[in-house]
Enzyme design. Structure first.
Site, PDB file in Angstrom:
ATOM      1  N   GLY A 114       0.838  -1.073   0.108  1.00  0.00           N
ATOM      2  CA  GLY A 114       0.003   0.089   0.055  1.00  0.00           C
ATOM      3  C   GLY A 114       0.895   1.231   0.053  1.00  0.00           C
ATOM      4  CG  HIS A 130       5.398   4.806  -4.977  1.00  0.00           C
ATOM      5  ND1 HIS A 130       5.966   3.804  -5.978  1.00  0.00           N
ATOM      6  CD2 HIS A 130       5.989   4.226  -3.618  1.00  0.00           C
ATOM      7  CE1 HIS A 130       6.629   2.996  -5.575  1.00  0.00           C
ATOM      8  NE2 HIS A 130       6.951   3.044  -4.055  1.00  0.00           N
ATOM      9  CD  GLU A 131       2.850   7.715 -11.500  1.00  0.00           C
ATOM     10  OE1 GLU A 131       3.051   6.898 -12.421  1.00  0.00           O
ATOM     11  OE2 GLU A 131       1.723   7.902 -11.176  1.00  0.00           O
ATOM     12  N   GLY A 132       5.786   4.036  -8.751  1.00  0.00           N
ATOM     13  CA  GLY A 132       6.175   2.704  -9.073  1.00  0.00           C
ATOM     14  C   GLY A 132       5.240   1.587  -9.104  1.00  0.00           C
ATOM     15  CG  HIS A 133       3.174   0.615  -5.411  1.00  0.00           C
ATOM     16  ND1 HIS A 133       3.357   1.552  -4.434  1.00  0.00           N
ATOM     17  CD2 HIS A 133       3.672  -0.364  -4.594  1.00  0.00           C
ATOM     18  CE1 HIS A 133       4.038   1.212  -3.290  1.00  0.00           C
ATOM     19  NE2 HIS A 133       4.467   0.087  -3.552  1.00  0.00           N
ATOM     20  CE  LYS A 178      13.391   1.328  -3.550  1.00  0.00           C
ATOM     21  NZ  LYS A 178      12.405   0.798  -2.816  1.00  0.00           N
ATOM     22  CG  ASP A 179      11.374  -4.165  -3.322  1.00  0.00           C
ATOM     23  OD1 ASP A 179      12.382  -3.411  -2.475  1.00  0.00           O
ATOM     24  OD2 ASP A 179      10.524  -3.618  -3.838  1.00  0.00           O
ATOM     25  CD  GLN A 208       9.721  -8.245  -2.946  1.00  0.00           C
ATOM     26  OE1 GLN A 208       9.741  -7.865  -1.569  1.00  0.00           O
ATOM     27  NE2 GLN A 208       8.913  -7.389  -3.648  1.00  0.00           N
ATOM     28  CG  MET A 241       8.973   7.011  -7.451  1.00  0.00           C
ATOM     29  SD  MET A 241       7.535   7.567  -7.785  1.00  0.00           S
ATOM     30  CE  MET A 241       7.658   9.047  -9.015  1.00  0.00           C
TER      31      MET A 241
END
EC number: 6.3.2.1
Lengths: 283, 283
Positions: free
Chosen positions: B31, B34-37, B149-150, B153, B184
């Site tokens: 949750g 941001h623009e990444g999601h 980004k991750d 993961q 982000m």
């Protein structure tokens, strides 16, 4: 019936059945099928359109000192028996197919696996839950069938299915016994004639426990001691454990109450046998 | 768009779509979108009939000293943004729904998780792989979307999917950056204005590394040192790690060759930021 070695092919074949709205039952085994396994296959055949019997001697559930190499194998005989009992597919992958190079992912149920067999077989249940998860993901069964013979395994798998939200119904089927009471197991073939004869003490000790409970005994330690004494009356028997535990958390009980599991693991020579009964005592 | 809290209801709703032959894309998030999601949601909407965004701040992936309690949350805003980006469902379970009483099953990738963030966040990836497995089993997506980004993961999840034969295609999408280069992250909101200003050094250090490689540098240690020096020129920065590793096994490389991940984790005050670039060097 068809024997399929390859993950992609069994997936394709089952996807086809699934698109036709057919239900799929899975019976995971390590092969060398006996009446115990076959009772699962027959029940699966009654309850599903398609029955897959997996035969895979899973290395990750054997300890380094255990019988992975010597575990009995007989695919040809298994195929005949499985087909007769109603199997549509035998899924028979190689170790390399299930655990490719650089394999490193495991599923672990952390608490229930600390008790009973988990104590003498570290890592065993991690191997079981990992391979069963893989089989569920490959076969995508509606129902999967396990024997009450491996009582702790059945409880651990039900916990895993609940916790990981796996989309399968677990069906646990009664122990099938030889005429003299010995619980059927592929490992029974290891027994010498003398050990085989003595091994009937295991089911006898469980029957005795049941009788004691029917006669009003509620003290777990008294039942346990009586069982141990009976078992040790056989000179080939070496007890791993005899335990009376809550069927919910597998922790030992002092006074029998509610649903209890009376479980034992006993070695005859190099052969480790397990057996159990479930009893429900009015609270 | 619909917000669903309950595992059984989201399953029912999606089963309905699935029966109609619709494909399902899952975007797992914690949750505070941001623009990444949103870039993941938009891509999922392009590639699937139905898009599920899960919003769950997963306690099992936070360490005891970490920011589980303070992690930013804003469902109302998230719902507007997700819908705009093309989501059909937000799956928004409670902690009790995902981890009921006596929860005890975990999925673990054992090797890749020892490196990079795994070193400073013990248990983190076990929490991630466990919750992602649960989400896969609940949503049964055809494709699931994760951010580069991750980076670790994404690599760990790809390993898990391969090892456990999970029926989902993993799509990894590029890092989305602020205009000044900062990757982000929901955690950027923690930064003071001064930390926020200094934090641009992270992407700058990665750009510098890229430039050094383009200029022919192949010595990992020289690149790493230059990055560390640049980062430490900011007085608020405390380096957790700056590493150059093989993208295959996440082990440090000495000489850049093949696909390498340049990854860093740096704290500004109490806020731990991560960033990375993937580089491919002709062998």
């Amino acid at each position: 019936m068809e024997i399929v070695n390859n993950i992609d092919s069994i997936r394709q074949k089952l996807a086809c059945s699934r698109r036709q709205g057919k239900s799929i039952g899975l019976v995971p085994t390590m092969g060398f099928l006996h009446e115990g396994h076959l009772s699962l296959v027959r029940r699966a055949a009654k309850e599903n359109d398609i029955v897959v019997v997996s035969i895979f001697v899973n290395p990750t559930q054997f300890g380094p000192q255990e019988d992975f190499e010597s575990y009995p194998r007989d695919l040809e005989r298994d195929a005949l028996l499985a087909e007769e009992a109603g199997a549509n597919f035998i899924f028979y992958p190689t170790v390399g197919e299930m655990y490719p190079q650089k394999y490193e992912t495991f599923v672990e149920v952390t608490e229930l696996t600390k008790e009973l067999c988990g104590r003498s077989r570290p890592g065993h249940f991690r191997g079981v839950t990992t391979v069963v998860t893989k089989l569920f993901n490959i076969i995508l069964p509606d129902k999967a069938y396990f024997g009450q013979k491996d009582a702790q395994q059945a409880i651990v798998i039900q916990q895993m299915v609940r916790d990981l939200n796996q989309n399968v119904e677990i069906c646990v089927c009664p122990i099938i016994r030889e005429k003299d009471g010995l619980a059927m197991s592929s490992r029974n073939t290891y027994l010498t004639p003398e050990e085989r004869e003595q091994s009937t003490v295991l089911s006898a000790s469980l029957e005795m426990a049941q009788q004691m409970i029917e006669n009003g005994e509620r003290d777990a330690e008294r039942i346990r001691k009586a069982m141990e004494e009976l078992i040790l009356s056989k000179d080939k028997a070496r007890i791993d454990y005899v335990e009376i535990v809550s069927a919910h958390n597998l922790k030992p009980v002092q006074v029998l109450s509610g649903k209890c599991l009376i479980a034992l693991a006993v070695k005859f020579g190099a052969t480790r046998l397990i057996d159990n009964i479930m009893v429900t005592v009015a609270q």
